[in-house]
Design a protein around this motif. Structure first.
Motif, mmCIF file in Angstrom:
data_model
loop_
_atom_site.group_PDB
_atom_site.id
_atom_site.type_symbol
_atom_site.label_atom_id
_atom_site.label_comp_id
_atom_site.label_asym_id
_atom_site.label_seq_id
_atom_site.Cartn_x
_atom_site.Cartn_y
_atom_site.Cartn_z
ATOM 1 N N PRO A 92 -33.036 23.756 39.042
ATOM 2 C CA PRO A 92 -34.189 23.140 38.361
ATOM 3 C C PRO A 92 -33.940 21.652 38.087
ATOM 4 O O PRO A 92 -32.865 21.267 37.647
ATOM 5 N N THR A 93 -34.982 20.838 38.372
ATOM 6 C CA THR A 93 -34.929 19.374 38.134
ATOM 7 C C THR A 93 -36.293 18.933 37.615
ATOM 8 O O THR A 93 -37.247 19.706 37.572
ATOM 9 N N THR B 59 -39.430 16.007 38.018
ATOM 10 C CA THR B 59 -40.033 15.080 38.975
ATOM 11 C C THR B 59 -40.227 13.719 38.310
ATOM 12 O O THR B 59 -39.923 13.525 37.122
ATOM 13 N N SER B 60 -40.769 12.771 39.096
ATOM 14 C CA SER B 60 -41.002 11.419 38.573
ATOM 15 C C SER B 60 -42.066 11.394 37.479
ATOM 16 O O SER B 60 -42.063 10.498 36.641
ATOM 17 N N ASP B 61 -42.947 12.394 37.494
ATOM 18 C CA ASP B 61 -43.960 12.455 36.436
ATOM 19 C C ASP B 61 -43.548 13.419 35.327
ATOM 20 O O ASP B 61 -44.383 13.964 34.615
ATOM 21 N N ASP B 62 -42.202 13.674 35.214
ATOM 22 C CA ASP B 62 -41.603 14.493 34.151
ATOM 23 C C ASP B 62 -42.101 15.931 34.193
ATOM 24 O O ASP B 62 -42.303 16.581 33.163
ATOM 25 N N ARG B 63 -42.259 16.400 35.422
ATOM 26 C CA ARG B 63 -42.670 17.800 35.613
ATOM 27 C C ARG B 63 -41.450 18.575 36.117
ATOM 28 O O ARG B 63 -40.757 18.126 37.022
ATOM 29 N N LYS B 64 -41.192 19.755 35.531
ATOM 30 C CA LYS B 64 -40.008 20.539 35.872
ATOM 31 C C LYS B 64 -40.292 21.436 37.075
ATOM 32 O O LYS B 64 -41.290 22.141 37.119
ATOM 33 N N VAL B 65 -39.419 21.330 38.086
ATOM 34 C CA VAL B 65 -39.552 22.145 39.301
ATOM 35 C C VAL B 65 -38.236 22.853 39.540
ATOM 36 O O VAL B 65 -37.185 22.452 39.019
ATOM 37 N N GLY B 66 -38.276 23.914 40.390
ATOM 38 C CA GLY B 66 -37.086 24.713 40.624
ATOM 39 C C GLY B 66 -36.368 24.338 41.900
ATOM 40 O O GLY B 66 -35.839 25.241 42.576
ATOM 41 N N TYR B 67 -36.283 23.096 42.237
ATOM 42 C CA TYR B 67 -35.590 22.638 43.437
ATOM 43 C C TYR B 67 -35.227 21.165 43.246
ATOM 44 O O TYR B 67 -35.749 20.486 42.382
ATOM 45 N N ARG B 68 -34.321 20.767 44.148
ATOM 46 C CA ARG B 68 -33.967 19.341 44.185
ATOM 47 C C ARG B 68 -34.152 18.814 45.612
ATOM 48 O O ARG B 68 -34.014 19.581 46.578
ATOM 49 N N LEU B 69 -34.451 17.546 45.726
ATOM 50 C CA LEU B 69 -34.769 16.931 47.018
ATOM 51 C C LEU B 69 -33.660 15.972 47.427
ATOM 52 O O LEU B 69 -33.081 15.262 46.593
ATOM 53 N N VAL B 70 -33.411 15.950 48.720
ATOM 54 C CA VAL B 70 -32.475 14.987 49.311
ATOM 55 C C VAL B 70 -33.174 14.397 50.533
ATOM 56 O O VAL B 70 -33.562 15.131 51.453
ATOM 57 N N LYS B 71 -33.324 13.047 50.511
ATOM 58 C CA LYS B 71 -33.990 12.365 51.634
ATOM 59 C C LYS B 71 -33.113 11.199 52.076
ATOM 60 O O LYS B 71 -32.841 10.284 51.298
ATOM 61 N N PRO C 165 -23.169 27.538 46.693
ATOM 62 C CA PRO C 165 -23.249 28.914 47.216
ATOM 63 C C PRO C 165 -23.799 29.858 46.144
ATOM 64 O O PRO C 165 -23.575 29.675 44.952
ATOM 65 N N LEU C 166 -24.538 30.814 46.621
ATOM 66 C CA LEU C 166 -25.089 31.888 45.808
ATOM 67 C C LEU C 166 -26.191 31.416 44.855
ATOM 68 O O LEU C 166 -27.015 32.217 44.422
ATOM 69 N N LEU C 167 -26.244 30.070 44.539
ATOM 70 C CA LEU C 167 -27.216 29.571 43.577
ATOM 71 C C LEU C 167 -28.342 28.776 44.236
ATOM 72 O O LEU C 167 -29.422 28.676 43.658
#
Length: 413
Positions: A41-42, A44-56, A64-66
């Protein structure tokens, strides 16, 4: 990462464990994709909580496992669009063909919409979603435009379609990079007739434009000729002004030169005249002296001589006058003394002079004999008597009577 480090420390990684981590847990993200690690969980830029993280654009290790790793392609998707029998404004069915370039959004916050709606979908499925959305938007735009508007300005039509589809595609997490309208047609031939009308209008406009261009060209040519003529006239005027100014300057220069020359000549003439005046004065003196010697002195001498001669003549005339006066006086005394015979004596004295004059008028002849002829018988006596009569009538002197008086004869009674 702390969990991974702790796990590796527990296991006591060796070279084999390192190779396993690199092959199964280490992910490298290409520039044309984005990595999604679901499970962490992370915010976003608009302070919204999401269950993933992004790499670009980079790399990361999956826990692992998580976490579970997903790749999302960000390259362009080309979609061929074709809408048939789409009714335009006015009820004319049109067929529109075009091509669109879309891609999955790679920036926040639109990428979150793409992750939520398109993660796990194939490119074909994503393309189909986008195509259906664009075709729906295309029909909506066609319904708000007339065939003339659609056909005349395809760029404006495509721009309207972009504005219409942008919000719907953004909700899907997609970005419309480009949209081109390739062809617009209809089955009822409306656009063909419109095209013929437009072609006729174009021909008409072309002819009008050509006529206007020719007229403008003629006007411009005339204007250029006028400008050229005016410039030529201005140039000629300037040349004339310059020439006149040059002539004026030349005239002024010549005038100054002529005045200077005339002044020099006059000054020289004045000097020469002044010199001649002195010479003439001397010459006048010489002439005066010469006149005095040649004319005046002889004239004065002649005048004195004439005066003396006149005085002599006057003296002689006076003496003659005195002598004549004395003679007249003596004559008067003799006349008085003679009494009545004074007149005859005076006439006889005058006759003597007259006879001398008459004798001088007769040519000299030698007289041998004098013959007296009687008046009754000879012509000579007649002529002499006639002469004595004429003398008595003209002078009043009676010669025969005077002769008889002088001879002592008594006159006839």
């Amino acid at each position: 990462m702390e969990i991974l480090v702790a796990l590796l420390s527990l296991i006591g990684l060796g070279s084999g464990a390192t190779l396993f981590v690199i092959r199964n847990l280490y992910y490298i993200c290409q520039p044309s994709e984005v990595l999604i690690f679901a499970g962490s969980p992370t915010r976003t830029s608009d302070d919204r909580k999401v269950g993933y993280r992004l790499v670009k654009g980079g790399s990361s290790i999956r826990v692992p496992l998580l976490e579970q790793a997903f790749r999302m392609d960000l390259t362009n998707i080309i979609i061929e669009l074709k809408v048939a029998n789409a009714y335009s404004k006015g009820g004319i069915p049109l067929t529109v063909e075009g091509v669109a370039n879309i891609k999955i959004a790679g920036e926040e916050p639109t990428i979150h919409n793409a992750i939520e709606r398109l993660l796990g979908k194939t490119r074909q499925e994503i393309e189909q979603f986008a195509k259906e959305t664009l075709e729906g938007n295309l029909r909506g735009v066609l319904a708000s435009l007339t065939p003339e508007q659609v056909n005349e300005d395809k760029i404006a039509f495509a721009h309207s379609l972009l504005e219409e589809a942008e919000d719907d595609l953004e909700k899907l997490g997609l970005i419309l990079d480009n949209l081109q309208i390739k062809n617009i047609s209809d089955e009822v031939g409306y656009l063909d007739s419109l095209g013929r009308k437009q072609q006729a209008d174009l021909i008409r406009d072309a002819r009008i434009a050509e006529a206007q261009a020719k007229a403008e060209s003629a006007i411009q040519t005339a204007e250029n000729q006028k400008i050229t003529a005016l410039r030529r006239i201005e140039r000629d005027i300037e040349i004339s002004k310059a020439e006149a100014e040059r002539r004026i300057q030349d005239a002024l220069t010549k005038r100054v030169a002529m005045v200077t020359e005339a002044e020099a000549e006059i000054a020289a003439e004045v000097v020469r005249t002044q010199a001649d005046v002195a010479v003439q004065n001397e010459r006048i003196k010489q002439v005066q002296q010469q006149l005095q010697a040649d004319v005046v002195a002889p004239a004065e001498a002649e005048c004195k001589r004439a005066i003396a001669q006149a005085k002599g003549e006057a003296s002689r005339i006076i003496e003659d006058g005195k002598a004549q006066a004395e003679g007249i006086k003596s004559l008067a005394e003799s006349w008085q003394a003679a009494g009545t015979n004074a007149r005859d004596i005076f006439l006889f004295q005058k006759l003597d002079v007259l006879m001398k004059i008459l004798a001088e008028s007769v040519p000299e002849v030698e007289v041998q004999n004098v013959t007296v002829i009687d008046t009754t018988t000879g012509n000579t006596a007649v002529n002499l008597a006639s002469f004595l009569e004429q003398l008595r009538q003209t002078t009043g002197m009676d010669v025969p009577k005077l002769v008889r008086h002088l001879s002592g004869d008594k006159p006839d009674r």
